[in-house]
Every structure is written in structure tokens, then in C-alpha cells.
Design a protein around this motif. Structure first.
Motif, PDB file in Angstrom:
ATOM      1  N   GLU A  17       0.590  -1.256   0.121  1.00 23.70           N
ATOM      2  CA  GLU A  17      -0.599  -0.180  -0.053  1.00 23.70           C
ATOM      3  C   GLU A  17       0.777   1.195  -0.321  1.00 23.70           C
ATOM      4  OE1 GLU A  17      -3.297   0.253   2.429  1.00 23.70           O
ATOM      5  OE2 GLU A  17      -2.478  -1.696   3.499  1.00 23.70           O
ATOM      6  N   LEU A  18       1.904   0.994   0.986  1.00 20.90           N
ATOM      7  CA  LEU A  18       2.334   2.485   0.928  1.00 20.90           C
ATOM      8  C   LEU A  18       3.336   2.664  -0.346  1.00 20.90           C
ATOM      9  CD1 LEU A  18       4.638   1.685   4.089  1.00 20.90           C
ATOM     10  CD2 LEU A  18       2.804   3.871   3.716  1.00 20.90           C
ATOM     11  N   ALA A  19       4.114   2.087  -0.681  1.00 23.21           N
ATOM     12  CA  ALA A  19       4.706   1.882  -2.288  1.00 23.21           C
ATOM     13  C   ALA A  19       3.987   2.651  -3.121  1.00 23.21           C
ATOM     14  CB  ALA A  19       5.472  -0.206  -2.705  1.00 23.21           C
ATOM     15  N   GLN A  20       2.728   1.776  -3.288  1.00 16.57           N
ATOM     16  CA  GLN A  20       1.781   2.399  -3.878  1.00 16.57           C
ATOM     17  C   GLN A  20       1.345   3.928  -4.348  1.00 16.57           C
ATOM     18  OE1 GLN A  20      -1.262  -0.675  -3.844  1.00 16.57           O
ATOM     19  NE2 GLN A  20      -1.033  -1.128  -5.372  1.00 16.57           N
ATOM     20  N   GLU A  21       1.304   4.471  -3.434  1.00 16.53           N
ATOM     21  CA  GLU A  21       1.002   5.356  -3.001  1.00 16.53           C
ATOM     22  C   GLU A  21       2.325   6.075  -3.051  1.00 16.53           C
ATOM     23  OE1 GLU A  21      -1.539   7.099  -1.337  1.00 16.53           O
ATOM     24  OE2 GLU A  21      -0.440   8.526  -0.682  1.00 16.53           O
ATOM     25  N   ASP A  67       5.664  -4.692  -6.233  1.00 14.75           N
ATOM     26  CA  ASP A  67       6.221  -5.850  -6.768  1.00 14.75           C
ATOM     27  C   ASP A  67       7.182  -6.262  -5.775  1.00 14.75           C
ATOM     28  OD1 ASP A  67       4.774  -6.462  -8.342  1.00 14.75           O
ATOM     29  OD2 ASP A  67       6.207  -6.747  -9.956  1.00 14.75           O
ATOM     30  N   LYS A  68       8.498  -5.046  -5.189  1.00 17.23           N
ATOM     31  CA  LYS A  68       9.052  -5.847  -4.061  1.00 17.23           C
ATOM     32  C   LYS A  68       8.354  -5.441  -2.891  1.00 17.23           C
ATOM     33  CE  LYS A  68      13.363  -5.316  -1.382  1.00 17.23           C
ATOM     34  NZ  LYS A  68      14.058  -6.122  -1.537  1.00 17.23           N
ATOM     35  N   ALA A  69       8.021  -4.460  -2.942  1.00 15.55           N
ATOM     36  CA  ALA A  69       7.283  -3.539  -1.035  1.00 15.55           C
ATOM     37  C   ALA A  69       6.433  -5.789  -1.062  1.00 15.55           C
ATOM     38  CB  ALA A  69       5.975  -3.069  -1.219  1.00 15.55           C
ATOM     39  N   ARG A  70       5.611  -6.066  -2.003  1.00 15.04           N
ATOM     40  CA  ARG A  70       5.056  -7.204  -1.760  1.00 15.04           C
ATOM     41  C   ARG A  70       6.425  -8.473  -1.072  1.00 15.04           C
ATOM     42  NH1 ARG A  70       1.681  -6.949  -6.982  1.00 15.04           N
ATOM     43  NH2 ARG A  70      -0.414  -5.154  -5.681  1.00 15.04           N
ATOM     44  N   GLY A 106      14.717  -4.030   3.404  1.00 17.53           N
ATOM     45  CA  GLY A 106      13.555  -4.208   3.343  1.00 17.53           C
ATOM     46  C   GLY A 106      13.190  -3.128   2.241  1.00 17.53           C
ATOM     47  N   ALA A 107      13.995  -1.891   2.417  1.00 15.76           N
ATOM     48  CA  ALA A 107      13.938  -1.007   1.712  1.00 15.76           C
ATOM     49  C   ALA A 107      12.904  -0.478   0.037  1.00 15.76           C
ATOM     50  CB  ALA A 107      14.560   0.378   1.381  1.00 15.76           C
ATOM     51  N   VAL A 108      12.546   0.173  -0.333  1.00 14.03           N
ATOM     52  CA  VAL A 108      11.754  -0.208  -1.689  1.00 14.03           C
ATOM     53  C   VAL A 108      12.320   1.301  -2.479  1.00 14.03           C
ATOM     54  CG1 VAL A 108       9.669  -0.384  -2.856  1.00 14.03           C
ATOM     55  CG2 VAL A 108       9.347  -1.103  -0.639  1.00 14.03           C
ATOM     56  N   THR A 109      12.591   0.890  -3.648  1.00 12.35           N
ATOM     57  CA  THR A 109      13.015   1.779  -4.775  1.00 12.35           C
ATOM     58  C   THR A 109      11.764   2.150  -5.150  1.00 12.35           C
ATOM     59  OG1 THR A 109      15.620   1.272  -4.922  1.00 12.35           O
ATOM     60  CG2 THR A 109      14.545   2.495  -6.509  1.00 12.35           C
ATOM     61  N   ILE A 110      11.314   3.590  -4.751  1.00 11.09           N
ATOM     62  CA  ILE A 110      10.406   4.104  -5.723  1.00 11.09           C
ATOM     63  C   ILE A 110      10.987   4.291  -7.013  1.00 11.09           C
ATOM     64  CG2 ILE A 110       8.668   6.057  -5.795  1.00 11.09           C
ATOM     65  CD1 ILE A 110       7.715   3.855  -3.768  1.00 11.09           C
ATOM     66  N   GLY A 111      12.322   4.988  -6.956  1.00 12.30           N
ATOM     67  CA  GLY A 111      12.263   5.923  -8.805  1.00 12.30           C
ATOM     68  C   GLY A 111      13.707   6.497  -8.188  1.00 12.30           C
ATOM     69  N   LYS A 112      14.504   7.202  -9.183  1.00 12.18           N
ATOM     70  CA  LYS A 112      15.484   7.821 -10.058  1.00 12.18           C
ATOM     71  C   LYS A 112      15.665   8.741 -10.062  1.00 12.18           C
ATOM     72  CE  LYS A 112      18.931   4.769  -9.518  1.00 12.18           C
ATOM     73  NZ  LYS A 112      19.459   4.504 -10.424  1.00 12.18           N
ATOM     74  N   THR A 113      16.255   9.470  -8.862  1.00 13.22           N
ATOM     75  CA  THR A 113      15.931  11.368  -8.789  1.00 13.22           C
ATOM     76  C   THR A 113      16.941  11.993  -9.745  1.00 13.22           C
ATOM     77  OG1 THR A 113      17.251  11.218  -6.732  1.00 13.22           O
ATOM     78  CG2 THR A 113      15.567  11.225  -6.260  1.00 13.22           C
ATOM     79  N   ASN A 114      16.531  13.168  -9.925  1.00 14.26           N
ATOM     80  CA  ASN A 114      16.927  13.365 -10.808  1.00 14.26           C
ATOM     81  C   ASN A 114      17.922  14.709 -10.539  1.00 14.26           C
ATOM     82  OD1 ASN A 114      17.565  15.462 -13.117  1.00 14.26           O
ATOM     83  ND2 ASN A 114      15.471  16.381 -13.074  1.00 14.26           N
ATOM     84  N   LEU A 115      19.088  15.578 -11.067  1.00 20.94           N
ATOM     85  CA  LEU A 115      20.633  15.549 -10.069  1.00 20.94           C
ATOM     86  C   LEU A 115      21.354  16.430 -12.163  1.00 20.94           C
ATOM     87  CD1 LEU A 115      23.244  12.464 -10.758  1.00 20.94           C
ATOM     88  CD2 LEU A 115      21.255  12.585 -11.953  1.00 20.94           C
ATOM     89  N   ASP A 116      22.591  16.991 -10.847  1.00 21.87           N
ATOM     90  CA  ASP A 116      23.149  17.796 -12.414  1.00 21.87           C
ATOM     91  C   ASP A 116      23.758  16.513 -13.473  1.00 21.87           C
ATOM     92  OD1 ASP A 116      22.414  20.766 -12.005  1.00 21.87           O
ATOM     93  OD2 ASP A 116      22.998  19.895 -10.146  1.00 21.87           O
ATOM     94  N   GLU A 117      23.855  16.956 -14.088  1.00 24.49           N
ATOM     95  CA  GLU A 117      24.942  15.497 -14.614  1.00 24.49           C
ATOM     96  C   GLU A 117      25.761  15.018 -14.141  1.00 24.49           C
ATOM     97  OE1 GLU A 117      25.582  17.184 -18.748  1.00 24.49           O
ATOM     98  OE2 GLU A 117      26.137  14.842 -19.984  1.00 24.49           O
TER      99      GLU A 117
END
Lengths: 487, 477
Positions: free
Chosen positions: A22-26, A50-53, A112-123
Motif C-alpha cells: 500500500e505504501l509503495a503504491q501511494e 512487487d518488491k513491497a509485496r 527491506g527498502a523499496v526504491t520508488i524512483g531515480k531522482t534528478n541531479l546535475d549531469e
């Protein structure tokens, strides 16, 4: 859903009060919507739920899901993630999908951590505003006309806007601490060698260090416990024992010697930041800390030394992006290259942005025969002396308190035409990297425009615990900065 | 060749691939071969974020070579980055060592003809190999299997004065490396590579001439021929008013000449700097002492000992010390047979020919040292003749059986009974009155005819000395 604090969320997941899925979905939904508005992410992780499940499954079976069960994290897109695109904010790696994960990522995920996404950065982490990203700037969630800071701007903004519970950034000259200050979150750069660099796309190898960016000091302590420690895949990682940071975390400053760095108090700093520093000093004194003045004269040279060392190493580290094995290659279908030099110059010319090219040229020059002694070698010598001066300063104090940045978040576009002005926003942060010291940025209220102010705590080598404890005291004094729109 | 007016100055840079299981900074296989791009761990390909992990075994072998060459071993040496762009160099830099190499100031002793030469080893440093490029028309194929294979670059002083000397230096270096089990020394496969720096100067001049670097020398013969050609080319160039430019030249063995590959103007500025991904290489005094204690007797010393201890001629001792296993084999045969000269001769004439013909190494020889020693003893005891021994040896080679067994099985016992031999001699003399008359009238050549007849009659088993003696005695009558 109110699970802004990582520690709280993990406890709830472990107690089966809420499911990791639920947390990952949110958080994935938040990242998708609000994230797109501010440009916090470059890629989202389709496999997060999937990873959260799997985590939920472990809990259901009564197995230990790890200390970060269900923690929804943003990972700076400089850390390789197995099977998930990793761009370094560059066209050069626009389609690069690594077949391995950075040790930091592997440790977080196995905790147990779930990667939600890859965050932006300077090149390639080269920048102080996130405006140098090939995927567009990341905006400051407190004022979208302003920068989130850089280079870990996406991580700072995602945490501030509560699109993730916490994030990982990297800091080569202030890239965790400066955006943390601009966005009102906690950001920790550990001692050089504390955290494995394996799988983190190198900018300047002798300076790079990954660290947490969180809402609270406790959350940073929790993440540090997981990511710190020696790694066989990085021979520069340290064998030093990793303390139980969370257990020993206490906002206690009685008897501590808090140093104020003379060189950092000589003006040129926004009034709101000076005021916050004065307030912090007074409050810490009233809580039993002893305030002492210390001096590290060579901090005056930190920015020039930094830009010689960092660009030199970068010029070599980035040589591998040549379009031969992976990464982008210029389109040669229409006009094939005349020779090998053209093959390289066209691929690299198209793949790299202007700031990266500028730094490659600076570094190549500083290492060139005839200039090496005057630039690179001299910079290394002064760096050593700066290190020694810091070690001496920490003989007379436990931590050093100071500003993170001269200003609060500036307007997008304000410094982009003036690289030197941009480089000066690192004036208070580069020295810690050069000396290999830990440093952190702690939220310290807001300026009169409602922009977050941060204060920096620095400590001696491997003294993260002391640093975190002072950070916790500052957190008590100033409170967490909350989230824009939530207050 | 250099002449009375000109002197050649030659220095060699030898790259030796070290015999390790895995590469110098990554866990993939360091062995030659494998399918194209099969030994390519992300570290070998310089993938983003990967970091080098030093191979302790490679460092140890480097130290061992340094100790064998009498070098000072740096307690603390530094890996540096040598920056240049080439597609088979995955990271855009080679991890090498620059101003603080692993080994310094050694020496290699060797013979040219029977004359002793000593050449200074300036330095030896560790580095990683690059991949291999194959150019096919417009396309270039790259195989990264070799990328990251450990190398020790051994740099000699500019101490050599002739092509033959340089070739002998390289040959002796190969011997040393193979004795140590450090490198297989295969020039053809490139596990050992020699770059030769060659210059000429007027005899008596102190300053060095402009040097040319020769590459692509994949046999000792080519090293010698290429240097010879290059010396002559430089002399001819200068004598006809030209100048030598500093450049790299490739040797073309089919045309026996050197061709310009890259001039100094195109030479790289490698921008060496210490690799921040790697800690300094620390070597303790204990480690050096331990490795020194583990060194085998080296080829030069062994060659001397074989000469002194067994009274072998120089050339025999030289040839028998080519490989450590060969020298071991010889010493075992010499000891067990108590006849070093005969042992040496059997090994060098018969055994080595068979080994070469069947491309076998001495350790794969079907004839064991114990059996060969037994064969030598059988001859010395007079049980079999030298000629019979050759037949026995053939059988030993093909069946691997013990010589005594073969002799018994084939009834190859030598006939030494003077009475029996004498009867046959008399019989042959009686049957060939014409030849007897010829012999007695001074045609000594006919003697051979009688020997042949007797050997034929005894199926070659008669002791030749006895045959000769009896025949001579009885033909006089």
C-alpha cells in the motif's frame, strides 16, 4: 496517509499496521504526479510494488523483513540499480540499464527498502542547482521558481515534498548538504570511506561519498546504519566499526565543545542564515555546550583546490564514456566519422552537456604535462595541509557549526550564466570533502521569503555519532521544517 | 650492423603477462583463449560505477620477479592512471604505475656466445593489459578478454650494443619468468611482448642518439632481425645526410623491415596521476624475505653449477637449463646413471628431438628420467651397444616401458663371448677370400665390409669393440 517519517512507517509495516505494498503504491502515485510537476525524478521503478509485496510476504511468514521494511526511497540517479535505468542525468547514459546495483542500493534493498524512483541531479553530479540535468531542472517544492539545489536536487525535493520517505544523495563538494539546506531537509555526508562507492557513477573518486537525505535526524541515523561499513568491492572503504547510530542518538550537547569557524563568519552570508546560526549558538550554550572559536585558515583555498582536484579526477573518470561499449554513440549513419578522433569527439560532444565539458577541459588542463606541478600537484599538497589544519582544529572542539550556503535557494537561471558565482555557492561545503570529514545539513527555520535555512555541523573523522547528536539538538531547537503546503 | 664508426644503443621494455587465475583488478578469468568477449566482468569493461579490486597474487608474482632480478622492492608503490583514448582501453585510462613502481634497480646476467653480459633493470611495474583490436576494412572488432590481465613491465637500461645481445637478454628474461612460474613467455600469443628502443651514435660519443621504438616483435629471431635492420637503417639514414626522428616503428617480418607507425608529434600526454580508487600497494619486509626464500635456483646460476658440478660443456649446460623441468630431468638422469655426459647427450640428441617432433613438453615425456638413467647404465655395463640402445630408446618412447624389460622381451642382449664372436669372424673370413686379399694388399676400406657381414650374422648383437679387435687380429695373418 501520514507517514512522512521513515522510522514511523517502518515500525508500522513491521507491526502489520499497514502493508508495504500500500505504501509503495501511494508513494509511487505521489512521485508520478507531484514528482513530474517539480522534476524530482528521472525514472520511476515499475517493480516497486512487487518488491513491497515480497516484504509483506516475509512479514506474513513471520520472517524478519529488515530494519527498513517498506521504506519508500528515492535513489539519486547516479547510483546504479540492477535492471533499472541509471542515467547520471546525462544524455550519454540515457538508455543505460546496469546489470548490477551499487552496494548502497543492495544494502538498502536487502534491509527491506523499496526504491520508488531515480531522482534528478546535475549531469554526473556536476552542478549546484540541478539546472545541469539533461532531463530538465528540479524545482524547489517551497517555491517552484527557485532551484532545489544540486547536485542531489531531486533527492532533496522529493523528500521535502514527501514523494518518498527518504532519499540517497551523493556529496562531492556539497551535493547532499546544499540541496538539503535549500529544501529544508536533513542531509548527511559521511566520512570519506564510511560508505562504499561501488556502483556509484564516479565524479571525483577521492571526494565522492553517498549519504541519506531525510525528514529527521533519526531517519538519517537509521539509513546510515544500513549503508555504512566496509565493502570488499571498494578498497577505499573503511574497516572502522559502524556504531549503532539510532540507539545512541540523543539530542545531548552538555559538555560538548562546539567550534565556530572564524573563516566562515566573515560575512557575505544572508541575514537569515546568520540569525539562525546565532540562535543555534545561544541555545546550545544554554544547553550546556561550550562555544569556542576555531580557525582553519586554508578553508579560504577550499573552492580553488576543490575545482582542481575534482575536475582532474573527473576528466579521467569520464573518459570511459566514448560510445564504444555502452552509452550513447553519435548517429554515424548519415555521415560516418573520418577517423577515431571524430568518432570520439562527435559521440562525446553530443552526449555531454556544457558544464561537464567545461570540467573535463579544466581537469585535462590541470593534469597536462607542464601544468601538473603548478595545478594538480600543488592542489593535492594544499589539500593535505587543509586536512591537517582540520585535524588540529578538532583537537579543541567536538563539532564545528556553521552555514551550509551563503544564501537560501536562488532563482532558476540566476547563476547559470556565471559558473564562478555558481561555484561559490559551495564555499562552505567543499572543505569537508577535501579533508574527508563528515558534515551534515540540518533545517533551521525559514527566511523572510519562506525559504528553508540550513545549518551545517561538521565533525572529526568517523565522529558521525557526535555530529548526529548535535544535529538532533538543532532539530529540537528549530523543529523539522515540515513540508510545503503542510507547514 | 653497427660498424667501426657507429655504435648501437638498445634498451628493452618487456611486458610479461602474469600467470594468475583472475585479472589484476577484477574476478574474471585471466587465461588466454575463451570465446570472444567471454571474460568480461563489468569491472574489465569499465562499466559506470565499477571499481578496481587489486589481485594480491598478481602483486606477489610481481615482487617475486623483482626479487629474482635483484631489484629493490618498494615497500609502498602507487597505482597511477595513464590516460589515453583507444577503443580497446575500456576506461579511457590504463591503471599502471608511474613514479613509484613496485621494483627498481635490478640486473639480468646472461651469455652471448660464451661471454657474460650484465644488463641493468631500471624498473619493473604492474599494470593492466588492454583488449585486442582486430581491424577488418572499415570495421574494428574488439575482444576485451585480455583487458585487465596483469602485466609486469620490465624496463632495461640502454645497456645493450647489438641485436644478438638484445635477443639473448630477452631469451634469458623468458627463462627467468618461466622458472618462476610467473609468465609462460609465449611471444607468439603475446603473453610476453618486447618493445625495443634502438638508437645509434658515433663510436666514442657519450650522448645518446634519437631513439626509435620497435614493436610487434613476436619471436626472438624477429627481435634480432628487426634490431639489425633498424640499426642499419639508422646508420644509412644518417650517413646519407638524413636525421632520425623519434617514432614508433612496426616490424614487418615478411619483408624484414620496419615501418613508421606513429611519430613523436602524435605522441600522447598521458596525464599520469595517482589512481584515487586504489590504496598504495604495501609490501612488507617479511613478504619479500619469504618470497626470496621460495625462489628456485635461477637459470643463470644453474647453468654455471651444471658446468662445474657435472663437467658439462658450456653449450650443453646452456641448453639443459632452458626449462626448469628439463634441468631437473637432466640432474635426475645424471645422478641415477652416474654418467652426466652421456645423460646430457641422450637428452639433447634423442629425447629433445622426439619431444620437439611430437610437440610435447619434458613433463609430458613418455620416457621417464629413471628409465633413461637405466638405459645409460645398460650401455655403460656393456649389456647393450650404443646402436642397440637407440632401438631400445625408440621402444621406450613409443611404449613407455622400462629399458631392461624391452631388452629382455626382444632378446637384445649383447654378444660379448670372444669365442663365439671369434668363430663367426673366422667363418666370414673363410667365405670371402677375395676381400681378404684386397684388405691385405692395403685396401683398408674393405674392413667395413667384414664388420657389416659379422653384424648381419649376429643380428647386430655382437659387441663392436670385440668384433673390431678380433677382425683386425685375424685379418693380419
Amino acid at each position: 496517509m501520514e507517514f512522512a517519517e521513515l522510522s514511523t512507517a517502518v515500525t508500522a509495516v513491521r507491526a502489520k499496521k499497514i502493508s508495504a505494498a500500500e505504501l509503495a503504491q501511494e508513494y509511487l502515485a505521489r512521485a508520478r504526479e507531484r514528482g513530474a510537476e517539480i522534476g524530482a525524478f528521472i525514472s520511476l521503478n515499475d517493480k516497486a510494488v512487487d518488491k513491497a509485496r515480497q516484504i509483506d510476504h516475509l512479514i506474513a511468514k513471520g520472517q524478519d523483513p529488515g530494519p527498513l521494511a517498506g521504506a519508500c526511497l528515492g535513489i539519486k540517479d547516479l547510483l546504479c540499480t540492477d535492471g533499472l535505468r541509471t542515467t547520471a542525468g546525462s544524455r550519454m547514459l540515457e538508455k543505460f540499464v546496469p546489470p548490477y546495483s551499487a552496494t548502497v542500493v543492495a544494502r538498502l534493498e536487502s534491509a527491506g527498502a523499496v526504491t520508488i524512483g531515480k531522482t534528478n541531479l546535475d549531469e554526473f553530479a556536476m552542478g549546484s542547482s540541478n539546472e545541469q540535468s539533461a532531463f530538465g531542472p528540479c524545482r524547489n517544492p517551497w517555491d517552484s521558481t527557485r532551484v532545489a539545489g544540486g547536485s542531489s536536487g531531486g533527492s532533496a525535493a522529493a523528500v521535502a515534498a514527501e514523494l518518498v520517505m527518504a532519499a540517497i544523495g551523493t556529496d562531492t563538494g556539497g551535493s547532499i548538504r546544499q540541496p538539503a539546506a535549500f529544501c529544508g531537509v536533513v542531509g548527511v555526508k559521511p566520512t570519506y570511506g564510511r560508505v562504499s562507492r561501488y556502483g556509484i557513477i564516479a565524479f571525483a573518486s577521492s571526494l565522492d561519498q553517498a549519504g541519506p537525505m531525510t525528514k529527521s535526524v533519526r531517519d538519517s541515523a537509521l539509513l546510515l546504519e544500513v549503508i555504512c561499513g566496509q565493502d570488499a568491492l571498494d578498497t577505499t572503504s573503511s574497516a572502522q566499526n559502524v556504531p549503532r547510530f539510532v540507539q545512541q542518538l540523543k539530542p545531548q550537547t552538555r559538555g560538548l565543545k562546539v567550534g565556530l569557524l572564524k573563516e566562515y563568519l566573515s560575512g557575505g552570508v544572508d541575514a537569515a542564515i546568520t540569525k539562525a546560526l546565532e540562535r543555534a549558538t545561544a541555545e546550545l550554550r544554554s544547553r550546556g555546550a561550550e562555544i569556542v572559536e576555531v580557525s582553519v585558515p586554508l578553508t579560504a583555498m577550499a573552492v580553488p583546490i576543490y575545482y582542481l582536484v575534482a575536475t582532474s579526477e573527473a576528466s579521467s573518470n569520464l573518459s570511459r564514456y566514448d560510445g564504444v561499449r555502452y552509452g550513447s554513440r553519435a548517429d554515424f549513419a548519415e555521415k560516418p566519422p573520418e577517423d577515431l578522433a571524430e568518432f570520439y569527439s562527435r559521440s562525446r560532444g553530443q552526449g555531454f552537456g556544457p558544464e561537464v565539458k567545461r570540467r573535463i577541459m579544466l581537469g585535462t588542463y590541470a593534469l597536462s604535462s607542464g601544468y601538473y606541478d603548478a595545478y594538480f600537484r600543488k592542489a593535492c599538497q594544499v589539500r593535505r595541509l587543509l586536512h591537517d589544519q582540520f585535524v588540529a582544529a578538532f583537537q579543541s572542539c567536538d563539532v564545528i557549526l556553521g552555514p551550509v550556503t551563503p544564501t537560501t535557494a536562488f532563482k532558476i537561471g540566476a547563476n547559470i550564466k556565471d559558473p564562478l558565482q555558481m561555484y561559490l555557492s559551495d564555499i562552505f561545503t567543499t572543505a569537508t570533502n577535501l579533508a574527508g570529514l563528515p558534515g551534515m545539513s540540518v533545517p533551521a527555520g525559514f527566511d523572510d521569503q519562506g525559504l528553508p535555512v540550513g545549518l551545517q555541523v561538521m565533525a572529526g573523522h568517523f565522529q558521525e555519532q557526535t555530529m548526529l547528536n548535535v544535529g538532533a539538538a538543532l532539530e529540537e531547537i528549530f523543529g523539522q521544517s515540515g513540508s510545503p503546503g503542510r507547514g | 650492423m653497427a660498424n667501426q664508426n657507429w655504435e648501437a644503443v638498445i634498451g628493452l621494455e618487456i611486458h610479461a603477462q602474469l600467470e594468475t587465475e583472475s585479472k589484476i583488478f577484477s574476478p574474471d578469468s585471466a587465461h588466454f583463449g575463451g570465446g570472444d568477449n567471454e571474460h568480461v566482468h563489468p569491472i574489465s569493461l569499465g562499466m559506470p560505477g565499477t571499481l578496481p579490486i587489486p589481485n594480491a597474487r598478481a602483486i606477489e608474482i610481481g615482487v617475486k620477479i623483482g626479487v629474482a632480478l635483484g631489484c629493490e622492492i618498494n615497500r609502498r608503490s602507487i597505482f597511477a592512471r595513464k590516460n589515453y583514448f583507444y577503443p580497446d582501453l575500456a576506461k579511457g585510462y590504463q591503471i599502471s604505475q608511474f613514479d613509484e613502481p613496485l621494483c627498481r634497480n635490478g640486473e639480468l646476467a646472461f651469455f652471448v656466445g660464451e661471454q657474460l653480459h650484465r644488463v641493468k633493470i631500471v624498473r619493473a611495474h604492474l599494470e593492466e593489459d588492454a583488449g585486442k583490436s582486430t581491424h577488418l576494412g572499415d570495421a574494428t572488432l574488439i575482444n576485451y578478454n585480455r583487458a585487465g590481465v596483469p602485466l609486469l613491465e620490465i624496463v632495461s637500461g640502454p645497456d645493450m650494443r647489438s641485436a644478438a645481445e638484445a635477443a639473448e637478454y630477452a631469451r634469458m628474461m623468458r627463462r627467468v619468468l618461466r622458472y618462476l612460474g610467473a609468465c609462460d613467455g609465449n611471444l607468439e600469443e603475446g603473453s610476453m611482448r618486447c618493445d625495443c628502443n634502438v638508437s645509434v651514435r658515433p663510436r666514442g660519443q657519450k650522448e645518446l642518439g634519437t631513439k626509435v621504438e620497435l614493436k610487434n616483435l613476436n619471436s626472438f629471431r624477429f627481435i634480432e632481425k628487426a634490431i639489425e635492420y633498424e640499426i642499419q637503417r639508422q646508420i644509412d639514414t644518417i650517413e646519407t645526410g638524413g636525421t632520425i626522428s623519434q617514432e614508433t616503428r612496426l616490424y614487418d617480418s615478411t619483408k624484414n623491415r620496419t615501418i613508421s607507425m606513429r611519430s613523436k608529434e602524435e605522441a600522447h600526454d598521458y596525464r599520469y596521476f595517482p589512481d584515487p580508487d586504489l590504496l598504495p600497494v604495501e609490501v612488507s619486509q617479511q613478504q619479500v624475505s619469504r618470497l626470496a626464500g621460495e625462489l628456485p635456483e635461477l637459470p643463470f646460476a644453474r647453468q654455471r653449477r651444471l658446468t662445474e658440478e657435472y663437467g658439462l660443456p658450456f653449450i650443453d649446460a646452456h641448453n639443459l637449463t632452458e626449462e626448469i623441468e628439463l634441468a631437473d630431468f637432466f640432474e635426475e638422469v645424471a645422478r641415477q646413471s652416474n654418467n652426466p655426459r652421456s645423460a646430457a647427450s641422450w637428452i639433447m640428441v634423442e629425447l629433445i628431438r622426439e619431444l620437439n617432433d611430437s610437440k610435447k613438453s619434458i613433463s609430458a615425456s613418455p620416457v621417464s628420467a629413471r628409465h633413461l638413467a637405466e638405459l645409460v647404465r645398460l650401455i655403460d655395463e656393456g649389456s647393450i651397444s650404443g646402436k642397440m640402445a637407440k632401438t631400445v630408446f625408440q621402444e621406450m618412447w613409443s611404449s613407455g616401458s622400462a629399458p631392461r624389460e624391452i631388452v629382455q622381451r626382444q632378446g637384445l642382449v649383447q654378444l660379448t663371448d670372444e669365442g663365439a664372436i671369434g668363430a663367426i669372424v673366422d667363418k666370414i673370413i673363410g667365405e670371402n677370400a677375395g676381400q681378404v686379399a684386397e684388405y691385405q694388399s692395403g685396401k683398408e676400406k674393405v674392413f667395413g665390409f667384414f664388420v657389416g657381414q659379422i653384424m648381419k650374422a649376429t643380428k647386430g648383437q655382437a659387441n663392436p669393440e670385440i668384433v673390431n679387435r678380433l677382425l683386425r687380429e685375424r685379418l693380419k695373418k
